[in-house]
Design a protein around this motif. Sequence first.
Motif, PDB file in Angstrom:
ATOM      1  N   LYS A 116      53.586  36.981 102.401  1.00 29.72           N
ATOM      2  CA  LYS A 116      52.311  36.874 103.125  1.00 29.72           C
ATOM      3  C   LYS A 116      51.330  37.950 102.663  1.00 29.72           C
ATOM      4  CE  LYS A 116      54.102  34.730 107.348  1.00 29.72           C
ATOM      5  NZ  LYS A 116      54.300  34.879 108.820  1.00 29.72           N
ATOM      6  N   LYS A 117      51.841  39.145 102.402  1.00 34.11           N
ATOM      7  CA  LYS A 117      50.984  40.219 101.914  1.00 34.11           C
ATOM      8  C   LYS A 117      50.411  39.872 100.535  1.00 34.11           C
ATOM      9  CE  LYS A 117      51.029  45.129 100.729  1.00 34.11           C
ATOM     10  NZ  LYS A 117      51.856  46.361 100.629  1.00 34.11           N
ATOM     11  N   GLN A 118      51.255  39.312  99.676  1.00 34.24           N
ATOM     12  CA  GLN A 118      50.784  38.914  98.348  1.00 34.24           C
ATOM     13  C   GLN A 118      49.731  37.813  98.446  1.00 34.24           C
ATOM     14  OE1 GLN A 118      54.501  37.855  96.481  1.00 34.24           O
ATOM     15  NE2 GLN A 118      54.773  39.881  95.604  1.00 34.24           N
ATOM     16  N   ARG A 119      49.898  36.887  99.403  1.00 36.37           N
ATOM     17  CA  ARG A 119      48.909  35.817  99.580  1.00 36.37           C
ATOM     18  C   ARG A 119      47.558  36.388  99.993  1.00 36.37           C
ATOM     19  NH1 ARG A 119      50.341  31.802 104.270  1.00 36.37           N
ATOM     20  NH2 ARG A 119      49.881  33.709 105.423  1.00 36.37           N
ATOM     21  N   LYS A 120      47.566  37.380 100.914  1.00 36.57           N
ATOM     22  CA  LYS A 120      46.316  37.990 101.353  1.00 36.57           C
ATOM     23  C   LYS A 120      45.637  38.739 100.213  1.00 36.57           C
ATOM     24  CE  LYS A 120      47.652  38.562 106.207  1.00 36.57           C
ATOM     25  NZ  LYS A 120      47.925  39.542 107.291  1.00 36.57           N
ATOM     26  N   GLU A 121      46.426  39.480  99.425  1.00 37.72           N
ATOM     27  CA  GLU A 121      45.852  40.230  98.310  1.00 37.72           C
ATOM     28  C   GLU A 121      45.249  39.279  97.280  1.00 37.72           C
ATOM     29  OE1 GLU A 121      45.432  43.358  97.886  1.00 37.72           O
ATOM     30  OE2 GLU A 121      46.470  44.085  99.672  1.00 37.72           O
ATOM     31  N   ILE A 130      54.405  30.094 100.437  1.00 37.60           N
ATOM     32  CA  ILE A 130      53.700  31.098 101.249  1.00 37.60           C
ATOM     33  C   ILE A 130      52.869  32.001 100.360  1.00 37.60           C
ATOM     34  CG2 ILE A 130      54.010  33.097 102.755  1.00 37.60           C
ATOM     35  CD1 ILE A 130      56.496  31.753 103.886  1.00 37.60           C
ATOM     36  N   ARG A 131      53.449  32.463  99.255  1.00 37.31           N
ATOM     37  CA  ARG A 131      52.752  33.375  98.353  1.00 37.31           C
ATOM     38  C   ARG A 131      51.539  32.714  97.699  1.00 37.31           C
ATOM     39  NH1 ARG A 131      56.842  34.538  95.804  1.00 37.31           N
ATOM     40  NH2 ARG A 131      56.631  33.124  94.028  1.00 37.31           N
ATOM     41  N   ASP A 132      51.648  31.420  97.379  1.00 42.63           N
ATOM     42  CA  ASP A 132      50.560  30.712  96.685  1.00 42.63           C
ATOM     43  C   ASP A 132      49.553  30.096  97.639  1.00 42.63           C
ATOM     44  OD1 ASP A 132      51.827  31.377  94.365  1.00 42.63           O
ATOM     45  OD2 ASP A 132      52.788  29.438  94.068  1.00 42.63           O
ATOM     46  N   GLY A 133      49.752  30.276  98.963  1.00 40.83           N
ATOM     47  CA  GLY A 133      48.786  29.745  99.921  1.00 40.83           C
ATOM     48  C   GLY A 133      49.051  28.318 100.352  1.00 40.83           C
ATOM     49  N   GLY A 134      50.225  27.791 100.058  1.00 39.78           N
ATOM     50  CA  GLY A 134      50.568  26.434 100.463  1.00 39.78           C
ATOM     51  C   GLY A 134      51.143  26.398 101.869  1.00 39.78           C
ATOM     52  N   LYS A 188      44.106  36.190  97.805  1.00 42.51           N
ATOM     53  CA  LYS A 188      42.899  35.562  98.364  1.00 42.51           C
ATOM     54  C   LYS A 188      41.729  36.539  98.342  1.00 42.51           C
ATOM     55  CE  LYS A 188      41.229  32.991 102.378  1.00 42.51           C
ATOM     56  NZ  LYS A 188      39.973  33.735 102.492  1.00 42.51           N
ATOM     57  N   ARG A 189      41.997  37.806  98.695  1.00 35.15           N
ATOM     58  CA  ARG A 189      40.939  38.808  98.698  1.00 35.15           C
ATOM     59  C   ARG A 189      40.380  39.027  97.291  1.00 35.15           C
ATOM     60  NH1 ARG A 189      43.697  42.605 100.769  1.00 35.15           N
ATOM     61  NH2 ARG A 189      43.292  42.019 102.927  1.00 35.15           N
ATOM     62  N   ALA A 190      41.275  39.060  96.288  1.00 34.78           N
ATOM     63  CA  ALA A 190      40.825  39.253  94.910  1.00 34.78           C
ATOM     64  C   ALA A 190      39.996  38.066  94.426  1.00 34.78           C
ATOM     65  CB  ALA A 190      42.024  39.472  93.999  1.00 34.78           C
ATOM     66  N   LEU A 191      40.422  36.837  94.776  1.00 31.43           N
ATOM     67  CA  LEU A 191      39.681  35.643  94.361  1.00 31.43           C
ATOM     68  C   LEU A 191      38.301  35.594  95.026  1.00 31.43           C
ATOM     69  CD1 LEU A 191      42.503  32.924  94.399  1.00 31.43           C
ATOM     70  CD2 LEU A 191      41.402  33.943  92.397  1.00 31.43           C
TER      71      LEU A 191
END
Length: 224
Positions: free
Chosen positions: A68-73, A24-28, A75-78
């Motif tokens: 999920k919050k870490q995944r959004k952060e 979840i954290r890594d976007g998988g 993705k936003r940074a990338l």
Amino acid sequence: MKVRQDAWSHEDDLLLAETVLRYIRDGGTQLAAFEEVGDKLNRTSAACGFRWNAEVRKKYEPAVAIAKKQRKERKRALDKLKKQESSEGKSAAKTKPAVEMEWLPAPSGTTAQWSIPASFQSQLQEVEETDAYQPLPSNQGITLDDCIHFMQNLKRDKEFGQGSKLEHERLKHENHLLKKRIAALEDQLHKLEEKQSVINDDYEMLVQIMDRAKKMTALQNEVM
């Protein structure tokens, strides 16, 4: 063929939770996480998915929200970095290369000259091909041709000086824009560092929650 049907242990549940949270954290996808756990525990991905949804997920709801919050952060940074790199590439393509000017020592009997860019090369060529100011013989007066020749040289020198001044102003303007760009990048870097600090704090909280859940499960097993 995966046919394991024995009961799930606490270590199995912990492995399932850690793997799903990592995906979840890594976007998988959770399906990929179930397949990875199934390969490690010799169980089917369907069995892993059922165990997660029926028993394990409810114990890790806060951890799922943090992942999920870490995944959004992330993705936003990338996305921000990709836009920044794209804009920098476009601006670099539009920016003209800096022009270097070098002072050349004057040969004997002549005036010193500047080594100038290609945009002024034709003007310099005309100046070089034209005779320098010729001192008049003492026994001759100033003719109309001498005056015309003097005015032509004076005009060339004036045009060349104006070109050098414009080049100086352009470089000065580019330097100002670069300083503003550097300040903006430093501000973005500071904001990204602050976000990374928040992500690290959330991750530490996630680890603490998982450790607490592990201890609670161990105590429940001892009581039983």
